[in-house]
Design a protein around this motif. Structure first.
Motif, mmCIF file in Angstrom:
data_model
loop_
_atom_site.group_PDB
_atom_site.id
_atom_site.type_symbol
_atom_site.label_atom_id
_atom_site.label_comp_id
_atom_site.label_asym_id
_atom_site.label_seq_id
_atom_site.Cartn_x
_atom_site.Cartn_y
_atom_site.Cartn_z
ATOM 1 N N GLY A 52 0.857 -1.140 -0.192
ATOM 2 C CA GLY A 52 -0.065 0.032 -0.026
ATOM 3 C C GLY A 52 0.845 1.297 -0.126
ATOM 4 O O GLY A 52 1.891 1.225 -0.494
ATOM 5 N N SER A 53 0.321 2.259 0.357
ATOM 6 C CA SER A 53 1.196 3.540 0.637
ATOM 7 C C SER A 53 1.196 3.995 2.256
ATOM 8 O O SER A 53 0.165 4.117 2.926
ATOM 9 C CB SER A 53 0.554 4.602 -0.024
ATOM 10 N N ASP A 54 2.443 3.694 2.567
ATOM 11 C CA ASP A 54 2.594 3.980 4.233
ATOM 12 C C ASP A 54 3.943 4.761 4.763
ATOM 13 O O ASP A 54 4.832 4.899 3.845
ATOM 14 C CB ASP A 54 2.542 2.634 4.758
ATOM 15 N N ARG A 55 3.632 5.154 5.809
ATOM 16 C CA ARG A 55 5.000 6.022 6.448
ATOM 17 C C ARG A 55 5.825 4.680 6.806
ATOM 18 O O ARG A 55 5.185 3.818 7.328
ATOM 19 C CB ARG A 55 4.297 6.736 7.345
ATOM 20 N N TYR A 56 7.053 5.110 6.899
ATOM 21 C CA TYR A 56 8.005 4.062 7.422
ATOM 22 C C TYR A 56 9.092 5.025 8.273
ATOM 23 O O TYR A 56 9.455 6.092 8.108
ATOM 24 C CB TYR A 56 8.781 3.382 6.483
ATOM 25 N N ASP A 57 9.491 4.360 9.387
ATOM 26 C CA ASP A 57 10.538 4.798 10.092
ATOM 27 C C ASP A 57 11.673 3.872 10.380
ATOM 28 O O ASP A 57 11.470 2.602 10.471
ATOM 29 C CB ASP A 57 9.937 5.055 11.637
ATOM 30 N N ALA A 58 12.959 4.250 10.193
ATOM 31 C CA ALA A 58 14.183 3.503 10.675
ATOM 32 C C ALA A 58 14.609 4.290 11.879
ATOM 33 O O ALA A 58 15.265 5.545 11.534
ATOM 34 C CB ALA A 58 15.043 3.501 9.513
ATOM 35 N N VAL A 59 15.237 3.667 12.776
ATOM 36 C CA VAL A 59 15.869 3.968 14.064
ATOM 37 C C VAL A 59 17.019 3.311 14.302
ATOM 38 O O VAL A 59 16.909 2.082 14.577
ATOM 39 C CB VAL A 59 14.753 3.984 15.230
ATOM 40 N N LEU A 60 18.044 3.917 14.462
ATOM 41 C CA LEU A 60 19.356 3.014 14.584
ATOM 42 C C LEU A 60 19.813 3.607 16.120
ATOM 43 O O LEU A 60 19.891 4.741 16.532
ATOM 44 C CB LEU A 60 20.601 4.034 13.804
ATOM 45 N N ASP A 278 2.935 1.570 23.189
ATOM 46 C CA ASP A 278 4.053 1.966 23.521
ATOM 47 C C ASP A 278 5.079 1.008 24.228
ATOM 48 O O ASP A 278 6.620 0.700 23.894
ATOM 49 C CB ASP A 278 4.212 3.021 24.786
ATOM 50 N N LEU A 279 4.547 -0.067 25.015
ATOM 51 C CA LEU A 279 5.274 -1.338 25.372
ATOM 52 C C LEU A 279 5.774 -2.117 24.265
ATOM 53 O O LEU A 279 6.988 -2.603 24.443
ATOM 54 C CB LEU A 279 4.357 -2.173 26.098
ATOM 55 N N ALA A 280 5.151 -2.302 22.981
ATOM 56 C CA ALA A 280 5.452 -3.245 22.161
ATOM 57 C C ALA A 280 6.585 -2.268 21.433
ATOM 58 O O ALA A 280 7.814 -3.199 21.014
ATOM 59 C CB ALA A 280 4.318 -3.212 21.128
ATOM 60 N N GLN A 281 6.671 -1.105 21.180
ATOM 61 C CA GLN A 281 7.567 -0.420 20.557
ATOM 62 C C GLN A 281 8.900 -0.465 21.396
ATOM 63 O O GLN A 281 9.862 -0.853 20.850
ATOM 64 C CB GLN A 281 7.194 0.877 20.320
ATOM 65 N N VAL A 322 13.029 -1.066 11.835
ATOM 66 C CA VAL A 322 12.409 -0.493 11.030
ATOM 67 C C VAL A 322 10.915 -0.795 11.309
ATOM 68 O O VAL A 322 10.520 -2.019 11.530
ATOM 69 C CB VAL A 322 12.678 -1.074 9.692
ATOM 70 N N TYR A 323 10.230 0.254 11.131
ATOM 71 C CA TYR A 323 8.521 -0.035 11.318
ATOM 72 C C TYR A 323 7.810 0.859 10.353
ATOM 73 O O TYR A 323 7.915 1.764 9.875
ATOM 74 C CB TYR A 323 8.232 0.193 12.895
ATOM 75 N N LYS A 330 1.954 -0.937 11.908
ATOM 76 C CA LYS A 330 1.298 -2.142 11.192
ATOM 77 C C LYS A 330 2.244 -3.399 11.214
ATOM 78 O O LYS A 330 1.883 -4.467 10.926
ATOM 79 C CB LYS A 330 0.772 -1.675 9.938
ATOM 80 N N TYR A 331 3.674 -2.947 11.177
ATOM 81 C CA TYR A 331 4.879 -3.968 11.012
ATOM 82 C C TYR A 331 5.952 -3.503 11.572
ATOM 83 O O TYR A 331 6.253 -2.093 11.544
ATOM 84 C CB TYR A 331 4.829 -4.351 9.273
ATOM 85 N N GLY A 332 6.601 -4.222 12.013
ATOM 86 C CA GLY A 332 8.164 -3.904 12.461
ATOM 87 C C GLY A 332 9.124 -5.080 12.266
ATOM 88 O O GLY A 332 8.732 -6.216 12.232
ATOM 89 N N GLU A 333 10.462 -4.757 12.442
ATOM 90 C CA GLU A 333 11.455 -5.747 12.223
ATOM 91 C C GLU A 333 12.799 -5.145 12.859
ATOM 92 O O GLU A 333 13.173 -3.927 12.598
ATOM 93 C CB GLU A 333 11.649 -6.051 10.489
#
Length: 340
Positions: A52-60, A278-281, A322-323, A330-333
């Protein structure tokens, strides 16, 4: 005339079918997400995919040598309803349906590719805390106001304290940390400071709503949301502690303190979507009390794959989280790498 009526009926049925199919596609899980990462000498290259069309974030994230949690056990208190009224008479627990909360935390973690999750009552908890040589990398989620005396009795030589000292991680929510336990005589508690918190203390009678956001990179990078401050922790006098989320006075909606080789995280507020997310993040991203946000990238992926890279830091324990979905993930790894 008969043919015209039949044709209209057929068209009406087809339109209804289209509407039904549209609703099914709208409310069912039809999107696909994926991510990958490759660690190099000076960079980490990553991809993010979405149908689809989604925002993504990558956190180092740099954990500065501390091991992140890769397994959690969720304690489901079988005596919760029996003693809740009594506990509420002397403290400030937020009512939490134990089974529902356990199921939700599992689901939210699974959505972030964190699948090593188990749950159970006293017997399962005791087995989890004593079942391995080292608790390093193991986490315990407590949503009850009390623990069974078989693992915790407000003393320094109980199983939970030994487990934490050896490297375990405790996530505590919805009540005062370590004030209560249950034994064969019923609910027991201490009127003094919790041995689990040391010089930290909780907000049991102050403001219930946050006034500001904690600006150290975590809140924005992880899209943290919960701002209800009941039972929030103050860690100002605890060396090596960490704060994130939102604050009022000296309290933080998410705070962590070192405990021996282990650590304790306290999340304030009620059992709701914001706290659950928040806990899941916090867990899925591999946050520890030694963590630092090194870099944060955000963008949009639309029916395909985007590629990018981030400069790495000189650390042996860096994590790329990355989520997809931003505030409504919706998804994270999570990708672990050894930086040179």
């Amino acid at each position: 005339m008969r043919f015209r009526v039949d044709a209209i009926a057929v068209i009406a049925v087809l339109l209804c079918a289209v509407i039904v199919v549209g609703e099914v596609l709208t409310y069912s899980q039809v999107h696909h997400y994926d991510a990958s990462a490759e660690w190099n000498e000076n960079t980490v290259d990553f991809t993010v995919s979405s149908s689809g069309s989604d925002r993504y974030d990558a956190v180092l994230i740099d954990n500065h040598g501390r091991v992140p949690v890769d397994e959690v056990f969720i304690y489901e208190d079988e005596t919760y309803d029996e003693y809740f009224r009594e506990a509420s008479g002397v403290s400030t627990p937020e009512y939490t349906d134990q089974e529902v909360a356990s199921n939700d935390y599992t689901k939210y973690l699974n959505a972030r590719s964190f699948d090593n999750v188990s749950s159970g009552g006293e017997e399962g908890l005791l087995s989890y805390l004593t079942g391995s040589a080292s608790p390093s990398g193991k986490g315990l989620i407590v949503t009850s106001y009390a623990l069974p005396s078989s693992v915790y009795d407000c003393t320094e030589d109980c199983i939970l304290v030994e487990w934490l000292n050896a490297g375990g991680t405790l996530y505590w929510m919805h009540s005062e940390v370590g004030r209560f336990y249950v034994d064969e005589h019923g609910l027991q508690w201490t009127d003094g400071p919790s041995i689990l918190l040391g010089d930290a203390y909780q907000n049991t009678s102050g403001a219930s709503a946050a006034e500001s956001r904690i600006e150290n990179g975590f809140t924005e990078a992880l899209c943290l949301k919960d701002s209800h401050m009941r039972n929030a922790l103050c860690v100002d006098d605890v060396p090596g502690s960490i704060r994130m989320g939102y604050s009022v006075d000296q309290y933080a909606s998410i705070a962590g303190i070192p405990f021996g080789e282990g650590q304790i995280f306290v999340l304030s507020g009620k059992y709701d979507f914001d706290l659950t997310d928040d806990l899941a993040q916090l867990i899925a991203s591999g946050i520890t009390v030694s963590s630092e946000v090194v870099s944060h990238l955000t963008g949009t992926v639309t029916r395909g794959t985007v590629q990018s890279e981030m400069d790495v830091v000189e650390s042996k324990t860096s994590i790329l989280y990355v989520y997809v979905g931003g505030t409504y993930t919706k998804y994270g790894e999570t990708f672990h790498g050894r930086c040179v």
